[in-house]
Motif scaffolding. Structure first.
Motif, PDB file in Angstrom:
ATOM      1  N   ARG A 230       0.820  -1.215   0.000  1.00 55.51           N
ATOM      2  CA  ARG A 230       0.000   0.000   0.000  1.00 55.51           C
ATOM      3  C   ARG A 230       0.851   1.261   0.000  1.00 55.51           C
ATOM      4  O   ARG A 230       0.372   2.345  -0.338  1.00 55.51           O
ATOM      5  CB  ARG A 230      -0.917   0.022   1.231  1.00 55.51           C
ATOM      6  CG  ARG A 230      -2.116  -0.880   1.178  1.00 55.51           C
ATOM      7  CD  ARG A 230      -3.182  -0.419   0.194  1.00 55.51           C
ATOM      8  NE  ARG A 230      -3.655   0.943   0.449  1.00 55.51           N
ATOM      9  CZ  ARG A 230      -4.622   1.266   1.309  1.00 55.51           C
ATOM     10  NH1 ARG A 230      -5.230   0.299   2.007  1.00 55.51           N
ATOM     11  NH2 ARG A 230      -4.999   2.518   1.460  1.00 55.51           N
ATOM     12  N   ALA A 231       2.106   1.143   0.415  1.00 54.69           N
ATOM     13  CA  ALA A 231       2.957   2.324   0.574  1.00 54.69           C
ATOM     14  C   ALA A 231       3.389   2.879  -0.780  1.00 54.69           C
ATOM     15  O   ALA A 231       3.946   2.168  -1.610  1.00 54.69           O
ATOM     16  CB  ALA A 231       4.176   1.985   1.419  1.00 54.69           C
ATOM     17  N   ASP A 232       3.152   4.169  -0.985  1.00 51.60           N
ATOM     18  CA  ASP A 232       3.619   4.856  -2.182  1.00 51.60           C
ATOM     19  C   ASP A 232       5.092   5.227  -2.063  1.00 51.60           C
ATOM     20  O   ASP A 232       5.786   5.344  -3.066  1.00 51.60           O
ATOM     21  CB  ASP A 232       2.795   6.121  -2.409  1.00 51.60           C
ATOM     22  CG  ASP A 232       1.322   5.815  -2.622  1.00 51.60           C
ATOM     23  OD1 ASP A 232       0.987   5.316  -3.706  1.00 51.60           O
ATOM     24  OD2 ASP A 232       0.528   6.071  -1.701  1.00 51.60           O
ATOM     25  N   VAL A 233       5.547   5.446  -0.833  1.00 51.79           N
ATOM     26  CA  VAL A 233       6.958   5.726  -0.556  1.00 51.79           C
ATOM     27  C   VAL A 233       7.413   4.768   0.535  1.00 51.79           C
ATOM     28  O   VAL A 233       6.794   4.700   1.598  1.00 51.79           O
ATOM     29  CB  VAL A 233       7.180   7.184  -0.087  1.00 51.79           C
ATOM     30  CG1 VAL A 233       8.665   7.438   0.181  1.00 51.79           C
ATOM     31  CG2 VAL A 233       6.637   8.175  -1.109  1.00 51.79           C
ATOM     32  N   VAL A 234       8.477   4.025   0.264  1.00 55.97           N
ATOM     33  CA  VAL A 234       9.080   3.136   1.259  1.00 55.97           C
ATOM     34  C   VAL A 234      10.464   3.686   1.575  1.00 55.97           C
ATOM     35  O   VAL A 234      11.307   3.821   0.681  1.00 55.97           O
ATOM     36  CB  VAL A 234       9.194   1.689   0.753  1.00 55.97           C
ATOM     37  CG1 VAL A 234       9.872   0.806   1.804  1.00 55.97           C
ATOM     38  CG2 VAL A 234       7.817   1.138   0.410  1.00 55.97           C
ATOM     39  N   CYS A 235      10.686   4.014   2.827  1.00 50.40           N
ATOM     40  CA  CYS A 235      11.949   4.610   3.272  1.00 50.40           C
ATOM     41  C   CYS A 235      12.573   3.735   4.347  1.00 50.40           C
ATOM     42  O   CYS A 235      11.870   3.213   5.218  1.00 50.40           O
ATOM     43  CB  CYS A 235      11.686   6.015   3.815  1.00 50.40           C
ATOM     44  SG  CYS A 235      13.131   6.846   4.520  1.00 50.40           S
ATOM     45  N   ALA A 236      13.875   3.564   4.292  1.00 55.38           N
ATOM     46  CA  ALA A 236      14.625   2.848   5.326  1.00 55.38           C
ATOM     47  C   ALA A 236      15.706   3.772   5.865  1.00 55.38           C
ATOM     48  O   ALA A 236      16.169   4.672   5.165  1.00 55.38           O
ATOM     49  CB  ALA A 236      15.265   1.585   4.756  1.00 55.38           C
ATOM     50  N   ASP A 237      16.098   3.564   7.114  1.00 56.41           N
ATOM     51  CA  ASP A 237      17.220   4.354   7.606  1.00 56.41           C
ATOM     52  C   ASP A 237      18.481   4.021   6.823  1.00 56.41           C
ATOM     53  O   ASP A 237      19.301   4.879   6.527  1.00 56.41           O
ATOM     54  CB  ASP A 237      17.418   4.210   9.113  1.00 56.41           C
ATOM     55  CG  ASP A 237      17.364   2.786   9.615  1.00 56.41           C
ATOM     56  OD1 ASP A 237      17.386   1.840   8.806  1.00 56.41           O
ATOM     57  OD2 ASP A 237      17.279   2.611  10.846  1.00 56.41           O
ATOM     58  N   GLY A 276      10.136  12.996  -0.490  1.00 59.49           N
ATOM     59  CA  GLY A 276       9.396  12.209   0.480  1.00 59.49           C
ATOM     60  C   GLY A 276       7.942  12.167   0.060  1.00 59.49           C
ATOM     61  O   GLY A 276       7.620  11.741  -1.039  1.00 59.49           O
ATOM     62  N   ARG A 277       7.062  12.638   0.919  1.00 64.65           N
ATOM     63  CA  ARG A 277       5.645  12.718   0.570  1.00 64.65           C
ATOM     64  C   ARG A 277       5.447  13.834  -0.453  1.00 64.65           C
ATOM     65  O   ARG A 277       5.903  14.966  -0.250  1.00 64.65           O
ATOM     66  CB  ARG A 277       4.812  12.978   1.819  1.00 64.65           C
ATOM     67  CG  ARG A 277       3.317  13.205   1.542  1.00 64.65           C
ATOM     68  CD  ARG A 277       2.554  13.461   2.822  1.00 64.65           C
ATOM     69  NE  ARG A 277       2.502  12.251   3.639  1.00 64.65           N
ATOM     70  CZ  ARG A 277       1.607  11.284   3.497  1.00 64.65           C
ATOM     71  NH1 ARG A 277       0.666  11.387   2.559  1.00 64.65           N
ATOM     72  NH2 ARG A 277       1.614  10.241   4.288  1.00 64.65           N
ATOM     73  N   ALA A 280      -1.034  14.527  -0.469  1.00 62.12           N
ATOM     74  CA  ALA A 280      -1.677  14.306   0.831  1.00 62.12           C
ATOM     75  C   ALA A 280      -2.265  12.919   0.970  1.00 62.12           C
ATOM     76  O   ALA A 280      -2.375  12.399   2.082  1.00 62.12           O
ATOM     77  CB  ALA A 280      -2.765  15.356   1.055  1.00 62.12           C
ATOM     78  N   ASP A 281      -2.658  12.296  -0.147  1.00 57.96           N
ATOM     79  CA  ASP A 281      -3.316  10.992  -0.054  1.00 57.96           C
ATOM     80  C   ASP A 281      -2.346   9.815  -0.139  1.00 57.96           C
ATOM     81  O   ASP A 281      -2.778   8.654  -0.110  1.00 57.96           O
ATOM     82  CB  ASP A 281      -4.387  10.855  -1.124  1.00 57.96           C
ATOM     83  CG  ASP A 281      -3.829  10.904  -2.551  1.00 57.96           C
ATOM     84  OD1 ASP A 281      -2.631  11.237  -2.708  1.00 57.96           O
ATOM     85  OD2 ASP A 281      -4.590  10.631  -3.497  1.00 57.96           O
ATOM     86  N   GLN A 282      -1.047  10.078  -0.229  1.00 62.05           N
ATOM     87  CA  GLN A 282      -0.085   8.980  -0.285  1.00 62.05           C
ATOM     88  C   GLN A 282       0.012   8.263   1.060  1.00 62.05           C
ATOM     89  O   GLN A 282      -0.130   8.875   2.129  1.00 62.05           O
ATOM     90  CB  GLN A 282       1.306   9.503  -0.658  1.00 62.05           C
ATOM     91  CG  GLN A 282       1.468   9.891  -2.100  1.00 62.05           C
ATOM     92  CD  GLN A 282       2.884  10.359  -2.408  1.00 62.05           C
ATOM     93  OE1 GLN A 282       3.506  11.055  -1.614  1.00 62.05           O
ATOM     94  NE2 GLN A 282       3.393   9.965  -3.564  1.00 62.05           N
ATOM     95  N   VAL A 283       0.271   6.964   0.995  1.00 63.59           N
ATOM     96  CA  VAL A 283       0.646   6.188   2.178  1.00 63.59           C
ATOM     97  C   VAL A 283       2.165   6.087   2.167  1.00 63.59           C
ATOM     98  O   VAL A 283       2.772   5.710   1.156  1.00 63.59           O
ATOM     99  CB  VAL A 283       0.015   4.787   2.153  1.00 63.59           C
ATOM    100  CG1 VAL A 283       0.539   3.941   3.318  1.00 63.59           C
ATOM    101  CG2 VAL A 283      -1.506   4.887   2.219  1.00 63.59           C
TER     102      VAL A 283
END
Length: 317
Positions: A230-237, A276-277, A280-283
């Motif tokens: 579902r995530a539009d953006v996946v971020c990892a440290d 990043g985002r 507004a509607d992004q997960v």
């Protein structure tokens, strides 16, 4: 003079604001090529485990490693700092509270770049030690109006909510299930040690930001595959750490449902190299594995305060 700092010393010297500043600066330095980080390595003996993370930040004059052990008797944490020019020892710091603060700070920094600016309601799954740092950090970086918290033990949940509400001044409401906690939330945090997913993608709504803190091993998973997809953006440290042990991400990478190049590093957001985002509607999803660079950045800041305050015992070398 090299110092030994205890957990009590760290409690006197460190706060979440210090941790947020240190962690954000460290990730910016890493993205700019000014620092280095070596992902966690483990030694397993059957009944106990040793974990070691290493990093260096020459511009700050520091390098070091965090070592910790875990067994049925509990976990013990130490951070070792050295001068990056001479190799001279700077400090040994008991690092349980330090680790809790830097883990919370990483989620806080991620929320600055990935959560909606109008995010106010937080769902927190877990009421343990690491959950404390999540509350402190999010209360510091977002205008949070409420936390809804779920944990398996009702007595622990009630005590956690009472304590953290008193500490932050933000209402903390116990939930009877994960789904109840998540309903209506703007930010969802999972801070558990679960071997099976606790958060389902079917519960997510457009605009949510997720922060998964506990999946730092192949045997731990907090999100089901639908939640990650579902995530539009996946971020990892750190991509290096995530691709080695992120139980939430690796099944999808293995199946080709998540491309490694699509995973953004937190430092790339901080430095402005990747967005990043953007709507507004992004997960959005932040997967936190933990990094030595976060530890040494906060450790160096704590050490500076210790010298200024005259806190700590001299090391015999």
């Amino acid at each position: 003079m090299a110092l030994y700092l205890t957990e009590q010393d760290v409690g006197r010297l460190a706060d979440i604001r210090l941790a947020l500043d240190a962690v954000e600066a460290a990730h910016r330095a890493l993205a700019l090529g000014e620092a280095m980080d070596i992902p966690r390595q483990r030694v397993r003996t059957g009944s106990a485990m040793q974990h070691v993370l290493q990093a260096g930040w020459p511009a700050r004059g520091v390098m070091g490693y965090k070592a910790y052990t875990s067994s049925a008797q509990g976990a013990r944490f130490w951070l070792h700092l050295f001068d990056s020019s001479t190799g001279e020892p700077l400090a040994v710091i008991e690092a349980d509270r330090l680790g809790m603060l830097r883990t919370g700070a990483a989620s806080g920094v991620a929320a600055r770049y990935l959560a909606r600016q109008d995010a106010r309601r937080v769902a927190l799954i877990g009421a343990g030690w690491q959950a404390r740092g999540q509350v402190l950090a999010l209360a510091a970086v977002c205008e949070v109006t409420s936390f809804k918290v779920f944990a398996r033990r009702s007595d622990k949940l009630e005590a956690f909510c009472a304590e953290m509400a008193a500490e932050t001044g933000v209402p903390m409401e116990p939930a009877t299930s994960v789904q109840e906690a998540v309903e209506g939330a703007d930010i969802v945090v999972t801070a558990t040690t679960s071997p099976r997913p606790v958060l389902e993608g079917a519960w997510l709504m457009p605009g949510m930001h997720l922060s998964a803190v506990g999946s730092n091993s192949l045997i731990r998973r907090e999100l089901d595959e639908a939640a990650v997809r579902r995530a539009d953006v996946v971020c990892a440290d750190s991509r290096g750490s995530a691709f080695a042990e992120a139980g939430d991400l690796l099944p999808l990478i293995e199946k080709g449902r998540l491309l490694p190049g699509a995973v953004v590093e937190l430092g790339e957001l901080v430095a402005g190299f990747r967005p990043g985002r953007t709507a507004a509607d992004q997960v959005t999803l932040f997967e936190s594995q933990g990094m030595a660079l976060q530890d040494i950045a906060l450790g160096a800041a704590i050490l500076q305060r210790a010298h200024a305050a005259g806190v700590g015992a001299a090391l015999p070398y």
